[in-house]
Each structure stands twice: as structure tokens, then as C-alpha cells.
Scaffold this motif. Structure first.
Motif, PDB file in Angstrom:
ATOM      1  N   LYS A 198     -42.755 -38.503   5.444  1.00 50.64           N
ATOM      2  CA  LYS A 198     -43.262 -38.492   5.048  1.00 50.64           C
ATOM      3  C   LYS A 198     -44.193 -37.186   4.922  1.00 50.64           C
ATOM      4  N   GLU A 199     -43.836 -36.942   5.683  1.00 52.14           N
ATOM      5  CA  GLU A 199     -44.360 -34.853   5.117  1.00 52.14           C
ATOM      6  C   GLU A 199     -43.493 -34.092   4.305  1.00 52.14           C
ATOM      7  N   ALA A 200     -42.396 -34.692   4.394  1.00 49.98           N
ATOM      8  CA  ALA A 200     -41.585 -33.823   3.022  1.00 49.98           C
ATOM      9  C   ALA A 200     -42.721 -34.234   2.300  1.00 49.98           C
ATOM     10  N   ARG A 213     -45.989 -33.231  -3.452  1.00 47.00           N
ATOM     11  CA  ARG A 213     -47.339 -33.008  -3.728  1.00 47.00           C
ATOM     12  C   ARG A 213     -48.555 -31.418  -4.120  1.00 47.00           C
ATOM     13  N   LEU A 214     -48.207 -30.976  -2.893  1.00 45.15           N
ATOM     14  CA  LEU A 214     -48.502 -29.405  -2.376  1.00 45.15           C
ATOM     15  C   LEU A 214     -47.876 -28.749  -3.774  1.00 45.15           C
ATOM     16  N   TYR A 215     -46.762 -28.602  -3.567  1.00 43.23           N
ATOM     17  CA  TYR A 215     -45.718 -28.109  -4.896  1.00 43.23           C
ATOM     18  C   TYR A 215     -45.082 -28.321  -5.197  1.00 43.23           C
ATOM     19  N   PRO A 216     -46.266 -28.859  -6.620  1.00 39.21           N
ATOM     20  CA  PRO A 216     -45.639 -30.040  -7.717  1.00 39.21           C
ATOM     21  C   PRO A 216     -43.970 -28.802  -8.625  1.00 39.21           C
ATOM     22  N   GLY A 217     -42.808 -29.649  -8.926  1.00 37.46           N
ATOM     23  CA  GLY A 217     -42.367 -28.939  -9.627  1.00 37.46           C
ATOM     24  C   GLY A 217     -41.278 -27.711  -8.739  1.00 37.46           C
ATOM     25  N   MET A 218     -41.461 -27.417  -7.502  1.00 35.56           N
ATOM     26  CA  MET A 218     -40.394 -26.675  -7.111  1.00 35.56           C
ATOM     27  C   MET A 218     -39.861 -26.976  -5.797  1.00 35.56           C
ATOM     28  N   LEU A 219     -40.528 -28.137  -5.126  1.00 33.18           N
ATOM     29  CA  LEU A 219     -39.977 -29.274  -4.008  1.00 33.18           C
ATOM     30  C   LEU A 219     -40.014 -30.447  -4.283  1.00 33.18           C
ATOM     31  N   TYR A 220     -39.283 -30.561  -3.852  1.00 35.44           N
ATOM     32  CA  TYR A 220     -38.513 -32.073  -3.990  1.00 35.44           C
ATOM     33  C   TYR A 220     -37.963 -32.882  -2.410  1.00 35.44           C
ATOM     34  N   SER A 221     -38.030 -34.042  -1.735  1.00 34.49           N
ATOM     35  CA  SER A 221     -37.619 -34.500  -0.481  1.00 34.49           C
ATOM     36  C   SER A 221     -36.375 -35.418  -0.859  1.00 34.49           C
ATOM     37  N   SER A 222     -35.960 -35.662   0.617  1.00 26.77           N
ATOM     38  CA  SER A 222     -35.674 -37.117   0.512  1.00 26.77           C
ATOM     39  C   SER A 222     -36.003 -37.455   1.795  1.00 26.77           C
ATOM     40  N   ALA A 223     -35.588 -38.604   1.845  1.00 28.50           N
ATOM     41  CA  ALA A 223     -36.310 -39.697   3.003  1.00 28.50           C
ATOM     42  C   ALA A 223     -35.074 -40.425   3.724  1.00 28.50           C
ATOM     43  N   GLY A 224     -34.921 -39.980   5.042  1.00 28.76           N
ATOM     44  CA  GLY A 224     -34.176 -40.845   6.104  1.00 28.76           C
ATOM     45  C   GLY A 224     -34.056 -40.550   7.312  1.00 28.76           C
ATOM     46  N   ILE A 225     -33.309 -40.780   8.217  1.00 28.54           N
ATOM     47  CA  ILE A 225     -33.188 -40.731   9.633  1.00 28.54           C
ATOM     48  C   ILE A 225     -32.031 -40.263  10.310  1.00 28.54           C
ATOM     49  N   HIS A 226     -31.793 -39.118  10.927  1.00 27.40           N
ATOM     50  CA  HIS A 226     -31.239 -38.096  10.939  1.00 27.40           C
ATOM     51  C   HIS A 226     -29.830 -38.871  12.001  1.00 27.40           C
ATOM     52  N   PRO A 227     -29.253 -38.821  12.253  1.00 28.22           N
ATOM     53  CA  PRO A 227     -28.540 -39.647  13.481  1.00 28.22           C
ATOM     54  C   PRO A 227     -29.342 -38.854  15.228  1.00 28.22           C
ATOM     55  N   HIS A 228     -29.187 -38.188  15.443  1.00 24.13           N
ATOM     56  CA  HIS A 228     -29.699 -37.476  16.369  1.00 24.13           C
ATOM     57  C   HIS A 228     -31.409 -38.756  16.643  1.00 24.13           C
ATOM     58  N   ASP A 229     -31.975 -38.875  15.819  1.00 27.75           N
ATOM     59  CA  ASP A 229     -33.382 -39.960  15.932  1.00 27.75           C
ATOM     60  C   ASP A 229     -32.716 -41.329  15.618  1.00 27.75           C
ATOM     61  N   ALA A 230     -31.464 -41.041  15.468  1.00 27.91           N
ATOM     62  CA  ALA A 230     -31.193 -43.309  15.171  1.00 27.91           C
ATOM     63  C   ALA A 230     -31.368 -43.677  16.418  1.00 27.91           C
ATOM     64  N   LYS A 231     -31.611 -43.144  17.393  1.00 25.96           N
ATOM     65  CA  LYS A 231     -32.148 -44.472  18.232  1.00 25.96           C
ATOM     66  C   LYS A 231     -33.820 -44.730  18.486  1.00 25.96           C
ATOM     67  N   THR A 232     -34.746 -44.087  17.318  1.00 23.56           N
ATOM     68  CA  THR A 232     -35.855 -44.584  16.631  1.00 23.56           C
ATOM     69  C   THR A 232     -35.951 -45.715  15.941  1.00 23.56           C
ATOM     70  N   TRP A 233     -34.812 -45.979  15.503  1.00 21.03           N
ATOM     71  CA  TRP A 233     -34.808 -47.075  14.246  1.00 21.03           C
ATOM     72  C   TRP A 233     -35.035 -48.598  14.095  1.00 21.03           C
ATOM     73  N   THR A 234     -36.590 -48.790  14.283  1.00 18.05           N
ATOM     74  CA  THR A 234     -37.385 -50.111  14.219  1.00 18.05           C
ATOM     75  C   THR A 234     -36.508 -51.203  13.060  1.00 18.05           C
ATOM     76  N   ASP A 235     -37.233 -52.152  12.896  1.00 21.83           N
ATOM     77  CA  ASP A 235     -37.140 -52.992  11.965  1.00 21.83           C
ATOM     78  C   ASP A 235     -37.590 -52.307  10.589  1.00 21.83           C
ATOM     79  N   ASP A 236     -38.835 -52.034  10.671  1.00 21.19           N
ATOM     80  CA  ASP A 236     -39.769 -51.685   9.523  1.00 21.19           C
ATOM     81  C   ASP A 236     -39.588 -50.440   8.602  1.00 21.19           C
TER      82      ASP A 236
END
Length: 318
Positions: free
Chosen positions: A79-81, A86-109
Motif C-alpha cells: 500500500k505504501e509503495a 503518486r508522489l513521484y508519477p512517471g518515476m516510481l512504480y510499484s509491486s504488490a505482494g507478500i515476501h516469503p519472510h512474511d508468508a505467516k501473516t497471510w490471511t483470507d483477505d
């Protein structure tokens, strides 16, 4: 006898013209020495950038980095990425996902949240996702389950995968193989494996992402050897800093003298002035591409342009 002030060597107008010509030449040299680069992985949501992100982004631009993909490694991080894009349009882009280190935080939503984030045009990839059996911050069975769900999501939304793999090659290949007929393009980020592993990933259609890890790799069958043997085609190569991590310590004794000599003063000035082991920055990317080109024995401009074109094709950057 002509007045000395009228001689060309002392003529103020002539001196001004000479200075202007020198300045123009200096600018031209600076432009010529600046690459057009894309950093496909920088963790700019990290708290180490909270106080001076504007300066970090500006330095990256000055160094020739024209696009940066900000890595999403958890729901909140993703979400932060996206917010940063939006603060640096055309320069910054993002990905969305959960790193394997944080896989244990995965919930149904999580699936729906990541899917919603990925619906934004600034979000160009699913990840960072994958398997890390080196540190095992999350149980391996949980990592595999969460990874498979994110591959499924990438197939559903049709966006590229930004993959992480450490000491989990066999299971990575197995899981990706389940989706081989419908999987979108993917990059194996921060590759640190062997020749055989690289060739298999390439056979599966993956891109290979390389970082400043090069400086400390001295294995007989590691990344340096892979580059020297020319095993990674230019049209499948991508570059990244993984900032604030993977600082390229080019002063280290592990780097051969001929590689050090291939590094330009301009690139080194950004690295040495602004980057440290504690906080790498995207402005280190020129040094990374110069190291890669030196190991490949190819012109650095050729490698720089190829990796930029690859990033544009893979992630659909404007």
C-alpha cells in the motif's frame, strides 16, 4: 602595434566564448556519460528513507535512473509503495505482494487486497513473492502455499511476477511448473544461484535480475562465472539495487583489478558519496551495470540499453 587587450588571448569576449564552449563540452560529456537505467527493485518504503526520500529520488535521476519499481513485501508495504508512486508519477512504480519472510501473516483477505492494489496502473507486478528456505522466517509449507496463491493471482490479473528464491530452487521450479501454460512473464529478482539454475530459469522463460551481490560472489559456479560464460542473453537480463540492501562494495579485495578499472569516476562518485553498507541507494545502479558489462566483456552502453528495454517490455513502463 596593436593594444594587448585586443589580442585573442586577452580579449574578454574571446575568453567568454572559450568558457562557454568549455561549459557546453562539459555538459555534453556529462550527458554522454549518463545512462538511461531502470531499477527494477528498490525498497523505498524502508524507514531508512523516511527523512530524505526526495533527495534519494533526485540523486537517482541525476545518476541516470529514469524508472524505479518500489518493492511491495507485505500488505502494508505494498500500500505504501503504491502511495509513493503518486508522489513521484512517471518515476516510481510499484509491486504488490507478500515476501516469503512474511508468508505467516497471510490471511483470507490478502488475495483480494493485493488484487485491488494490482488493479492500479502504477502497480506493475505481483511480488515480491517466492520461497526462502535459507532463513525460514515463515514455515516452509506456509511459504509454498502463499507463494502458489500469488502465482495464481498473477495469472488472474495478467501482471508479471517479481520472484524471490533462496535455497528453494527445486520447489520454486515445481510450483512455477504448475502454471507453465498460463503464467505471465516473471523475473527472478536478485539471482544468486548456479549456472544450471540460471539456465533452467531461462528455459522456463524467466528474466534474471542482478544486483550489487556481484562484488562478494567468488564461487566457481556463481553469478560472476555465469556472466563471464555469457549464459544470460542480453534480452533476458534486468538490473536492480535492492536498496537499501545489496550495497556493491567495489573497494573490496574480492573484485578483480580489471573490473575495478572498468568503473567510471562519475558512477563511483554517486556510490561513494551517497551509499553505504547500512543504506544503499538507487543511484548505485550505474556501478552495478558497469560491473555486469565488465564481466560480460560487453560495452556498458549496450548492456544499459538492453536492460532498460527489457524492463519497459516486461513491466509496461511508459
Amino acid at each position: 602595434m596593436a593594444d594587448s587587450k585586443t589580442k585573442s588571448g586577452n580579449n574578454p569576449e574571446k575568453i567568454a566564448d572559450n568558457i562557454s564552449e568549455l561549459k557546453i563540452k562539459q555538459i555534453e560529456d556529462e550527458v554522454a556519460s549518463s545512462y538511461l537505467l531502470v531499477d527494477i527493485g528498490a525498497n523505498l518504503t524502508n524507514s531508512k528513507y523516511s527523512r530524505d526520500l526526495d533527495s534519494v529520488v533526485e540523486r537517482a535521476k541525476d545518476a541516470g535512473v529514469k524508472k524505479i519499481m518500489v518493492t511491495g513485501a507485505s500488505v502494508q508495504c505494498s500500500k505504501e509503495a503504491l502511495r509513493l508512486t503518486r508522489l513521484y508519477p512517471g518515476m516510481l512504480y510499484s509491486s504488490a505482494g507478500i515476501h516469503p519472510h512474511d508468508a505467516k501473516t497471510w490471511t483470507d483477505d490478502c488475495y483480494d487486497i493485493i488484487k485491488e492494489l494490482a488493479s492500479n496502473p502504477e502497480c506493475v507486478a505481483i511480488g515480491e513473492c517466492g520461497l526462502d528456505f535459507n532463513r525460514n522466517f515463515s514455515p516452509q509449507d506456509v511459504q509454498m502455499e502463499v507463494f502458489e496463491k500469488q502465482v495464481q493471482l498473477a495469472c488472474e490479473v495478467g501482471k508479471p511476477l517479481f520472484l524471490h528464491e533462496r535455497d528453494a530452487y527445486d520447489d520454486m521450479v515445481r510450483i512455477l511448473g504448475k502454471f507453465k501454460d498460463r503464467m505471465p512473464p516473471a523475473v527472478l529478482h536478485c539471482f544468486t544461484g548456479t549456472s544450471a539454475q540460471a539456465l533452467k530459469y531461462l528455459e522456463m522463460g524467466l528474466y534474471i535480475g542482478l544486483t550489487g551481490f556481484l562484488w562478494k560472489d567468488k564461487s566457481d559456479d556463481g553469478v560472476r562465472s555465469i556472466l563471464e560464460k555469457g549464459l544470460i542473453p542480453l534480452d533476458r537480463l534486468l538490473i536492480e539495487t535492492d536498496a537499501p540492501f545489496m550495497y556493491p562494495n567495489v573497494r573490496g579485495s574480492k573484485i578483480p583489478a580489471n573490473i575495478k578499472q572498468a568503473l567510471s569516476d562519475r558512477s563511483l562518485s554517486f556510490l561513494n558519496r551517497y551509499c553505504t553498507f547500512q543504506r544503499n541507494e538507487p543511484c548505485a545502479l550505474p556501478v552495478i551495470v558497469e560491473m555486469i558489462a565488465a564481466y560480460m566483456k560487453r560495452p556498458v552502453e549496450e548492456v544499459a540499453m538492453a536492460t532498460t528495454i527489457n524492463a519497459i517490455k516486461l513491466f509496461g513502463f511508459s
